[in-house]
Write an enzyme that holds these catalytic residues in place. Structure first.
Site, PDB file in Angstrom:
ATOM      1  N   GLU A   1       0.818  -1.213   0.000  1.00 46.65           N
ATOM      2  CA  GLU A   1       0.000   0.000   0.000  1.00 46.65           C
ATOM      3  C   GLU A   1       0.850   1.260   0.000  1.00 46.65           C
ATOM      4  OE1 GLU A   1      -3.140  -0.138  -0.277  1.00 46.65           O
ATOM      5  OE2 GLU A   1      -3.286  -2.288   0.012  1.00 46.65           O
TER       6      GLU A   1
ATOM      7  N   CYS B   1       2.228   1.898   5.955  1.00 46.20           N
ATOM      8  CA  CYS B   1       1.002   1.819   5.175  1.00 46.20           C
ATOM      9  C   CYS B   1       0.595   3.244   4.933  1.00 46.20           C
ATOM     10  CB  CYS B   1      -0.087   1.104   5.938  1.00 46.20           C
ATOM     11  SG  CYS B   1      -1.681   1.270   5.157  1.00 46.20           S
TER      12      CYS B   1
ATOM     13  N   CYS C   1      -7.743   3.874   4.356  1.00 47.64           N
ATOM     14  CA  CYS C   1      -6.618   2.962   4.441  1.00 47.64           C
ATOM     15  C   CYS C   1      -6.939   1.675   3.719  1.00 47.64           C
ATOM     16  CB  CYS C   1      -6.284   2.668   5.890  1.00 47.64           C
ATOM     17  SG  CYS C   1      -4.924   1.509   6.043  1.00 47.64           S
TER      18      CYS C   1
ATOM     19  N   ARG D   1      -0.432  -0.902  13.567  1.00 50.34           N
ATOM     20  CA  ARG D   1       0.743  -0.130  13.137  1.00 50.34           C
ATOM     21  C   ARG D   1       1.219   0.885  14.156  1.00 50.34           C
ATOM     22  NH1 ARG D   1      -1.773  -1.841   9.119  1.00 50.34           N
ATOM     23  NH2 ARG D   1      -0.584  -2.887   7.504  1.00 50.34           N
TER      24      ARG D   1
ATOM     25  N   CYS E   1      -2.825   5.443   4.267  1.00 49.54           N
ATOM     26  CA  CYS E   1      -3.620   6.166   5.251  1.00 49.54           C
ATOM     27  C   CYS E   1      -2.908   7.391   5.797  1.00 49.54           C
ATOM     28  CB  CYS E   1      -4.076   5.254   6.381  1.00 49.54           C
ATOM     29  SG  CYS E   1      -2.838   4.865   7.592  1.00 49.54           S
TER      30      CYS E   1
ATOM     31  N   CYS F   1      -6.289  -1.439   7.126  1.00 51.29           N
ATOM     32  CA  CYS F   1      -6.859  -1.444   8.464  1.00 51.29           C
ATOM     33  C   CYS F   1      -8.122  -0.596   8.508  1.00 51.29           C
ATOM     34  CB  CYS F   1      -5.832  -0.950   9.466  1.00 51.29           C
ATOM     35  SG  CYS F   1      -4.711   0.270   8.817  1.00 51.29           S
TER      36      CYS F   1
ATOM     37  N   HIS G   1      -9.651   2.703  11.779  1.00 49.17           N
ATOM     38  CA  HIS G   1     -10.077   4.097  11.659  1.00 49.17           C
ATOM     39  C   HIS G   1     -11.529   4.254  12.100  1.00 49.17           C
ATOM     40  CE1 HIS G   1      -6.475   5.849  10.153  1.00 49.17           C
ATOM     41  NE2 HIS G   1      -6.348   4.887   9.254  1.00 49.17           N
TER      42      HIS G   1
ATOM     43  N   SER H   1       1.743   5.725  10.733  1.00 54.15           N
ATOM     44  CA  SER H   1       2.791   5.889   9.716  1.00 54.15           C
ATOM     45  C   SER H   1       3.292   7.325   9.662  1.00 54.15           C
ATOM     46  CB  SER H   1       2.287   5.432   8.342  1.00 54.15           C
ATOM     47  OG  SER H   1       2.047   4.039   8.366  1.00 54.15           O
TER      48      SER H   1
END
Lengths: 549, 160
Positions: A14, A528, A61, A461, A531, A64, A68, A484
């Site tokens: 991603e 990732c 995202c 994450r 997102c 995941c 969210h 991230s």
């Protein structure tokens, strides 16, 4: 000046992340991390009904979606001052725990393993010896020379077909691959077994989430899956959880330790200094006191001093990001004002990323499995500390080796083991609560004219915060700071590097044209950035285009 | 009977990119399918789609495709052509879908796959609605999906 390497894009599945490093004498001496896409989702939330926000944010995202959604409903729960019922808390924890099991398994085997495991070398393995190796280290319920020979044949067909897909991007035969052919074949076989298993694990979300992907049962005030609280559904959830957890304990953990034993030098590479965990899985109404994964912050690697997190100390800095200038702001005051002119990539002294730079008390902090496990370890967590100590003993490495790429990858597995066990306890607690006659899953509420709310979560994450500001019953401002962004941000106004920029310094590079070692550390953060940022240029014709300047 | 997955790909927040998801929702509103047929909002999920795809005998995917036609032009790609899109995917989620398909091939019985696509008009501007030229193609694309199901001998009913 040393030689520059740019790896762009670097994520395996991603998002678009660009990493530039400078190397001298075979080691990385400086690094820059750049998010190449712009996320504008906050802008389309303005003026909407706060109760709808989670349907939008869960599409920001590609991996995941659940996380969210939960972060958003928690923020709005907080803004509306609604206390959710016990069943809702348990079911939210169970769905979240299922997300961890699934996500971490997929990360280790399907997004990260090929940085350590050489598929082409596996074709040279002796199936008989592989079977003996697997018997000695792993408790997998499939094995034997015939099995490994058939896996080898399958891999061979795959490699020869030329349709390597996710396998096409690695650097087969690179001198940094250290596993013998038999260990490579064993790991590849378990890659396939994990693929088979995760297809079933993914169903966990559908049981109480209505559907997967994009589960639908979360709402502000609780969950809507009251009709699913039947013996059949709970038994199915428990069955698949146990099946997954058996694999985690009998295969994932042994594989991690087996692979790690060949890469102990990576216990000294890829480390950072500061660690932030919001913690997650409230075991009672009391937060943060009851969180199963504890909340805390560790500065300068001092495991003896775990401080409580004060969310007021979180700011985002845009000095080096492609936004209009402004002072560092708390997310409640946060703005999303992209530069009007085309962004210029100026890593040396200017702006170079669409990611903002989140900081805690002004410092850059790593978030994610390693931060969570270190905070838990520092606080003497009853489940996690023994797991960490056992892994350190088995690998004969000191606790200081945790501050590394190896430590980050091991921490992900260790917390999976702990959460998988706890998940079964939460499921039984749900059963007991329903038996006692409590079937409430939703708490009604009045929407206030105005209010502010925060949802602090720790998701696979890392630390994920959503902040919502409600005015006239509508969303006035919405900001989220995602894991991230913490890990992969650019420098800030004080010129401090982000965790990944810091982690890369000192990394050995055997071949600048094939910077496998960079991928190991970057992938260990499980990036990732679909997102963290969002699409500007959907055309990407090549993966792993490495330019050597 | 065969296990069939009809899956819409793409993000519904980017206008036309959400075409596949809108289409799957329309199918669900208009028809009743037998138990072996599953309608999936593939949405923004990536490699995690393996779980959804792996057990199917047939996958009918719907997405936008840029192949140089006018907005609204429709296409049908078979498996080698789908895999070939990996070189220039139309968006990141399509790329992830193809990688998920490739992962399925490592398992025992990979599904047979077709990708039905439509040329987008605007898939970059934020918005939850289709452009008129694509909204007009929903009926055409529904007919294409039903045609695939007919070829597989699946019977379905129109909702009252």
């Amino acid at each position: 000046m040393g030689k520059r390497i740019i790896v762009d894009p670097i994520t395996r599945i991603e998002g678009h992340l660009r990493i530039e490093v400078e190397i001298e004498g075979g080691h990385v001496v400086d690094a820059w991390s750049s998010g190449q896409m712009f996320r504008g989702i906050e802008m389309i939330l303005k003026g909407r009904d706060p109760r709808d926000a989670h349907h939008f944010v869960q599409r920001s995202c590609g991996v995941c979606t659940y996380v969210h959604a939960i972060a958003s409903v928690r923020a709005v729960d907080d803004a509306f001052n609604v206390k959710i019922p016990k069943n809702a808390r348990l079911i939210r924890n169970m769905l979240h725990g299922a997300q961890y099991l699934h996500d971490h398994l997929v990360h280790f085997y399907h997004l990260h393993a090929l940085d350590w495991v050489d598929v082409v070398s596996a074709l040279q393995a002796d199936p008989q010896k592989t079977a003996a190796l697997a018997d000695s280290v792993s408790g997998a319920d499939v094995g034997g020379a015939v099995y490994f020979k058939s896996v080898q044949q399958r891999l061979k067909t795959f490699v020869e077909s030329g349709q390597l897909g996710p396998f096409a991007n690695a650097y087969w035969g690179h001198s940094a691959y250290k596993l013998p052919p038999e260990a490579n074949l064993m790991a590849c076989a378990h890659y396939i077994e994990a693929l088979r298993l995760q297809a079933r694990t993914a169903r966990l979300h559908a049981i109480f989430g209505g559907k997967n992907p994009h589960p639908q049962s979360l709402v502000v005030g609780g969950v809507t899956c009251q009709a699913s609280l039947t013996a059949d559904h709970i038994a199915e959830f428990l069955y698949v959880t146990k099946e997954t957890q058996a694999f985690v304990k009998n295969v994932y953990l042994p594989d991690l330790l087996a692979v790690a034993s060949f890469y102990k030098d990576w216990g000294g590479i890829g480390g950072t200094r500061n660690f932030l965990a919001y913690g997650d899985f409230p075991l009672t109404e009391k937060e943060p006191e009851s969180l199963y994964l504890p909340r805390g912050v560790i500065m300068k690697r001092d495991l003896g001093k775990v401080d409580m997190v004060d969310q007021a100390k979180i700011t985002e800095d845009v000095t080096r990001s492609w936004y209009e200038p402004g002072s560092p702001k708390h997310p409640y005051e946060g703005e999303t004002k992209p530069l009007a002119e085309d962004p210029k990539y100026e890593p040396s002294k200017g702006k170079y990323s669409w990611l903002k730079a989140p900081r805690y008390d002004g410092a850059s902090c790593e978030v994610g499995p390693l931060a969570r496990v270190l905070v838990a370890y520092g606080k003497g967590h009853k489940d996690i500390k023994p797991l960490v100590d056992k892994a350190l003993t088995q690998l004969s490495i000191p606790a200081t080796a945790l501050f590394s790429t190896l430590g980050r990858t091991a921490a992900r597995c260790i917390e999976t083991v702990a959460i998988g066990d706890a998940l079964q306890e939460w499921t039984m607690e749900l059963v007991e609560n329903i038996k006692s006659g409590d079937t409430k899953t939703y708490e009604p509420y009045e929407i206030p004219e105005s209010g502010r709310g925060v949802g602090l979560n720790d998701v696979p994450r890392g630390a994920l915060g959503h902040w919502v500001d409600v005015k006239d019953k509508k969303i006035h401002n919405y900001q989220y700071v995602v894991p991230s962004t913490w890990n992969l941000s650019p420098r800030d106004g004080k010129n401090q590097r982000s965790p990944v920029e810091e982690a890369l310094i000192g990394t050995p590079i055997a071949d600048p044209k094939k910077p496998l070692e960079i991928l190991r550390t970057v992938h260990s953060f499980d990036p990732c950035i679909a997102c963290a940022v969002h699409v500007i240029d959907p055309h990407s014709n090549e993966v792993y285009k490495v330019n050597v300047i | 009977m065969a296990h069939i997955v009809i899956i819409g790909l793409g993000c519904t927040l980017f206008g036309d990119q959400g075409f596949g998801v809108h289409l799957v929702n329309e199918l669900d509103h208009r028809f009743v399918f037998p138990d072996g047929v599953r309608l999936i909002d593939g949405g923004t999920i990536g490699v995690h789609l393996v779980g959804t795809l792996a057990g199917a005998d047939h996958v009918i995917a719907v997405d936008i495709l840029r192949r140089g036609g006018a907005p609204g032009a429709v296409y049908r790609l078979d498996e080698p052509q789908i895999i070939d899109r990996l070189k220039s995917p139309d968006h990141i989620l399509q790329e992830a879908f193809i990688e998920a398909l490739i992962h399925c091939r490592l398992l025992d019985r990979p599904p047979h796959v077709v990708l039905l696509g439509v040329e987008p008009d605007d898939d970059r501007t934020f918005g939850s609605h289709l452009t008129p030229s694509l909204a007009d193609k929903l009926d055409k694309m529904i007919a294409m999906v039903l045609n695939e199901l007919d070829g597989l001998g699946v019977e379905y009913e129109r909702r009252a």
